[in-house]
Scaffold this active site. Structure first.
Site, PDB file in Angstrom:
ATOM      1  N   GLY A 356       0.749  -1.224   0.009  1.00 25.11           N
ATOM      2  CA  GLY A 356      -0.004  -0.145  -0.093  1.00 25.11           C
ATOM      3  C   GLY A 356       0.886   1.218   0.012  1.00 25.11           C
ATOM      4  N   PRO A 357       0.096   2.512  -0.078  1.00 23.30           N
ATOM      5  CA  PRO A 357       0.840   3.663  -0.155  1.00 23.30           C
ATOM      6  C   PRO A 357       1.744   3.751   1.211  1.00 23.30           C
ATOM      7  CG  PRO A 357      -1.449   4.080  -0.751  1.00 23.30           C
ATOM      8  CD  PRO A 357      -1.174   2.597  -0.202  1.00 23.30           C
ATOM      9  N   PRO A 358       2.677   4.930   1.212  1.00 24.11           N
ATOM     10  CA  PRO A 358       3.430   5.306   2.566  1.00 24.11           C
ATOM     11  C   PRO A 358       2.392   5.660   3.430  1.00 24.11           C
ATOM     12  CG  PRO A 358       4.402   6.160   0.499  1.00 24.11           C
ATOM     13  CD  PRO A 358       3.124   5.744   0.076  1.00 24.11           C
ATOM     14  N   GLY A 359       2.671   5.414   4.746  1.00 21.57           N
ATOM     15  CA  GLY A 359       1.801   6.114   5.973  1.00 21.57           C
ATOM     16  C   GLY A 359       0.852   5.610   6.214  1.00 21.57           C
ATOM     17  N   THR A 360       0.147   4.245   5.661  1.00 26.46           N
ATOM     18  CA  THR A 360      -0.932   3.713   5.921  1.00 26.46           C
ATOM     19  C   THR A 360      -0.722   2.734   7.183  1.00 26.46           C
ATOM     20  OG1 THR A 360      -0.321   2.293   4.089  1.00 26.46           O
ATOM     21  CG2 THR A 360      -1.762   4.073   3.603  1.00 26.46           C
ATOM     22  N   GLY A 361       0.199   2.670   7.749  1.00 24.42           N
ATOM     23  CA  GLY A 361       0.368   1.450   9.061  1.00 24.42           C
ATOM     24  C   GLY A 361       0.658   0.346   8.749  1.00 24.42           C
ATOM     25  N   LYS A 362       1.596   0.202   7.568  1.00 23.19           N
ATOM     26  CA  LYS A 362       2.008  -1.214   7.561  1.00 23.19           C
ATOM     27  C   LYS A 362       2.889  -1.701   8.397  1.00 23.19           C
ATOM     28  CE  LYS A 362       3.311  -0.110   3.223  1.00 23.19           C
ATOM     29  NZ  LYS A 362       2.865   1.222   3.240  1.00 23.19           N
ATOM     30  N   SER A 679      -6.624   4.090 -17.968  1.00 29.58           N
ATOM     31  CA  SER A 679      -7.989   4.273 -17.248  1.00 29.58           C
ATOM     32  C   SER A 679      -8.839   5.646 -17.790  1.00 29.58           C
ATOM     33  CB  SER A 679      -7.939   4.409 -15.751  1.00 29.58           C
ATOM     34  OG  SER A 679      -7.100   5.404 -15.297  1.00 29.58           O
ATOM     35  N   LYS A 722     -10.060   6.509  -6.298  1.00 27.88           N
ATOM     36  CA  LYS A 722     -10.681   7.350  -7.340  1.00 27.88           C
ATOM     37  C   LYS A 722     -11.842   7.954  -6.985  1.00 27.88           C
ATOM     38  CE  LYS A 722      -8.200   5.190 -11.201  1.00 27.88           C
ATOM     39  NZ  LYS A 722      -8.220   4.378 -12.337  1.00 27.88           N
TER      40      LYS A 722
END
Length: 774
Positions: A356-362, A679, A722
């Site tokens: 996932g993107p940075p900063g999402t708590g992984k 897209s 989106k």
């Protein structure tokens, strides 16, 4: 120089130059040389001409094979030795130049002329005395450095009077190479001969000085090693007398620890063998040190030591909910693992990859998982690791060898079943030292990692009970075979509501504590958090949001101290006082329907965004212009859209000559930002058809989907991000590919609430919704 020509026997010498004033003996074995010496003895004056050969290997030298200057000498004695060898004693007298060789058989007879010295240009006895003394001083220093000359020889040489005699005597009594001696012999000018000899003596003194210095250093080193050896032996003897021989004591301690170690028999056998080697290597400190480190490492490894896992699902759920808001998929997977472990009493440890993107708590969820499962937690950062030995370790024969990161993490954990976080697994790189991803294949394969072999340990290490959690921002750089071994869980962007909950439940209390503030001293309203998330940060995660909350806390702390306030309340109205002007604004839905302008949806690394695609039609020759820093895939989508519109031009009553007589310009604003992907296909096609037909497009509609030549609408990715972007822009209707309906069903009601999401399988359905009626 004398003009008188002299005839006499000649001997060509190999590797030897005879200088005037020399009294020397040499051996001859060639027939011509023996015959020449015998002839010289018979002659009344017993004179012989001695000259050096240019090359020592020449057996029958001619005039070109010898130097042009030699020495006239008197033969004093001949002694016959075994094997046809004659030893000749001579006294060298004068320099002579070789003019010709008259005969070659039975001996060489040469025509020579004596060379007269060219006198010194320096006038005066004082100058001559100075030159003599200088030369003598250099010679005495040389003799002292060399150490092979007797005092009598040195005294005899330095006692010679007259500079010419002194130079010849010194040259004759100095061990020079025959080429250097030849250079002195050939020089008739006394001044130059003096300089050559002085230079060569000074050079020899310097060489001998350097040689002495090197020998001294070598001697000191040898003496030091010898001293250390003697001292070590003495220490050993003293310890033996006192009963304190540490090697034996350490070996006994190692043996005792090995006996008590909870490990497989294979490990214990290896330890026993290494302890024996340790005992026998007591006289070799380097080997002893390597063996000691290896034994200590093996004893520190938790071979069969495990920690008791938590089996309480309620406790695990409580911990996970308390530490993190959202991330439902991750939490569910861990609770499933716990349930299976509780029923089967074993159950394979999952190998999870959070993407996932940075900063999402992984990374932080991994620590929370360890707490929920009551497991030891170890983290390995793989970002930038490019050497296979970082994973597998170095062989212990290398200097400074150590176990790899995996084995070291297990050692630090102290148990064989920790939770191991492999952070930034997508940032691993490879180079000539090996492929790091390939080394990870064995680690992350549940069928193979039961006997993982570290190069340093040289013993199989059981990783089957380790719970591996890997994190990545993208799956693009991870090889397919490695990806296949992991269970990928996508950690998507947070919604604004999720960010609000995370800020209230986690970030604000954390920052208050960090900045020394009490709960009652600072309050941040919900609307202020909303505004921070929308207008002061633009990210998928919450890192920037936490930084902004930290900024407010620091400024509030200063305000409390300086202005003696009791309480500070941050609201939507006064937030600019703490954070300054808004940094980000959302392009809200257009006020009116327009021709050739359509709102598209895009995915970025920091979440979703909306793109306003603009199309203009101009008189021209049928060219298509694409601007806005578009990538190749996006350009191809635009071409596909044009081809589709041309194929349905009759249905929309477009003149056959229209495309040949007009240019189409497609532009996507924010030209500095690169854009790519398929897209936006249906969005560009809708905008072009609107511009060509003159029909307006609904301002409250946004769309996303890939287009084909036949007008089919294909599925896309990043739908959650989106839709969040569309909601932030105030859009009420979103057209998505029909095949993405399953993704919508997985989204929370918070995201879809207030929006009409319409699935479309073909461009006809898209146009029917998006284009205004005439």
């Amino acid at each position: 120089m004398s003009e008188q020509k002299l005839n006499m026997p000649m001997v060509a010498l190999r590797g030897l130059t005879i200088l005037p004033e020399m009294v020397i003996h040499f051996d001859v074995s060639r027939k011509r040389s023996i015959a020449a010496v015998q002839e010289a003895v018979v002659e009344p004056d017993k004179k012989i001409f001695l000259v050096a050969q240019r090359e020592m290997d020449t057996e029958e030298p001619g005039i070109d094979d010898v130097y042009g200057v030699g020495t006239i000498a008197t033969v004093k004695q001949i002694i016959k030795l075994p094997k046809q060898v004659y030893r000749v004693l001579i006294t060298a007298e004068k320099r002579a130049r070789l003019l010709e060789i008259e005969t070659m058989d039975p001996y060489i007879r040469a025509g020579v002329e004596e060379m007269e010295d060219i006198p010194l240009e320096v006038a005066g006895e004082i100058n001559l005395e100075a030159m003599e003394r200088g030369l003598k001083d250099i010679y005495i220093e040389f003799a002292q450095k060399q150490g092979k000359m007797s005092k009598e020889t040195v005294a005899g040489v330095t006692g010679v009077e007259g500079l010419d005699k002194l130079i010849d005597n010194m040259a004759a009594n100095t061990p020079l190479k025959y080429q250097d001696a030849q250079e002195i012999l050939e020089e008739a000018d006394l001044q130059k001969r003096y300089e050559i000899l002085a230079f060569k003596l000074v050079n020899e003194v310097q060489i001998l000085g350097i040689k002495d210095e090197i020998q001294m250093k070598v001697k000191e080193r040898v003496d030091k090693h010898q001293r250390e050896y003697i001292l070590r032996e003495q220490m050993k003897l003293i310890r033996e007398e006192l009963g304190e021989d540490t090697t034996d004591t350490d070996a006994e301690e190692f043996a005792k620890a090995a006996k008590e170690l909870n490990a497989p028999e294979e490990v214990k056998e290896k330890l026993e063998k290494e302890i024996k080697r340790f005992k026998s290597s007591m006289y070799s400190p380097s080997e002893n040190g390597v063996t000691r480190t290896y034994i200590e490492t093996l004893l520190e490894m938790p071979w069969d030591k495990t920690s008791e896992d938590n089996k309480d699902l309620a406790y695990a759920k409580e911990v996970l909910e308390a530490d993190h808001y959202g991330l439902e998929q991750v939490k569910e997977r861990v609770l499933e693992f716990l349930a299976v472990r509780a029923l089967t009493k074993k159950g394979e440890s999952p190998i999870i990859c959070l993407v996932g993107p940075p900063g999402t708590g992984k990374s932080s969820i991994a620590r929370s998982l360890a707490r929920a499962l009551k497991k030891e937690y170890v983290r390995i950062s793989l970002g930038g690791v490019r050497d296979e030995a970082e994973i597998r370790g170095h062989r212990k024969t290398y200097v400074g060898a150590m176990p790899g990161r995996i084995a070291n993490a297990i050692k630090n954990a102290g148990v064989k079943n920790p939770l191991m976080l492999l952070d930034e697994i997508d940032k691993v790189s490879t180079d000539y030292k090996g492929d790091t991803f390939s080394a990870l294949l064995e680690v992350l394969d549940s069928e193979q990692n039961g006997r993982f072999r570290d190069h340093y340990l040289e013993l199989p290490l059981d990783l089957s009970e380790v719970l591996f959690v890997a994190t990545a921002n993208s799956l693009q750089t991870i090889p397919r075979p490695l990806l296949d071994r992991m269970e990928v869980i996508e950690v998507t962007s947070y919604t604004e509501n999720e960010k609000l909950h995370i800020a209230e439940e986690h970030l604000i209390p954390k920052q208050l504590e960090k900045n020394g503030l009490k709960t009652g001293q600072l309050t941040i309203s919900k609307n202020a958090v909303w505004k921070m998330a929308r207008n002061y940060t633009k990210e998928a995660g919450v890192r920037q949001l936490e930084r902004k909350i930290g900024d407010i806390c620091r400024k509030s702390a200063r305000e409390l101290l300086e202005e003696r306030k009791k309480k500070i309340n941050v609201t939507e109205r006064n937030i600019s006082k703490y954070l300054g002007n808004e940094r980000y604004t959302y392009q809200m839905v257009n006020a009116a329907d327009e021709v050739g302008i359509v709102r598209g949806l895009a995915w970025t690394s920091v979440g979703g965004d909306t793109l306003q695609i603009e199309v203009n039609i101009m008189p021209g020759t049928g060219d298509v212009l694409l601007t806005g820093q578009l990538g190749d895939v996006m350009k191809e989508s635009a071409q596909t859209g044009i081809s589709y519109i041309r194929s349905v031009s009759k249905e929309h009553k477009i003149d056959d000559k229209f495309f040949a007589e007009h240019d189409i310009h497609i532009h996507i604003p924010e030209g500095a930002v690169p854009k790519d992907g398929p897209s936006a296909g249906i969005t560009m096609a809708t905008a072009m058809l609107s511009a060509v037909t003159g029909r307006k497009v609904r301002a409250d509609v946004a769309m996303t989907g890939e287009i084909t030549l036949r007008g089919r609408v294909l599925p896309i990715g990043g739908l959650k991000e989106k839709l969040l972007a569309a909601k932030s822009a105030g859009i009420k209707t979103v057209i998505i590919p029909k095949e993405n309906v399953v993704d919508v069903e997985e989204l929370s009601a918070e995201i879809t609430k207030g929006m009409e999401i319409i699935p479309a399988a073909h461009m006809n359905e898209v146009l029917k919704i998006a284009l205004c009626k005439k």
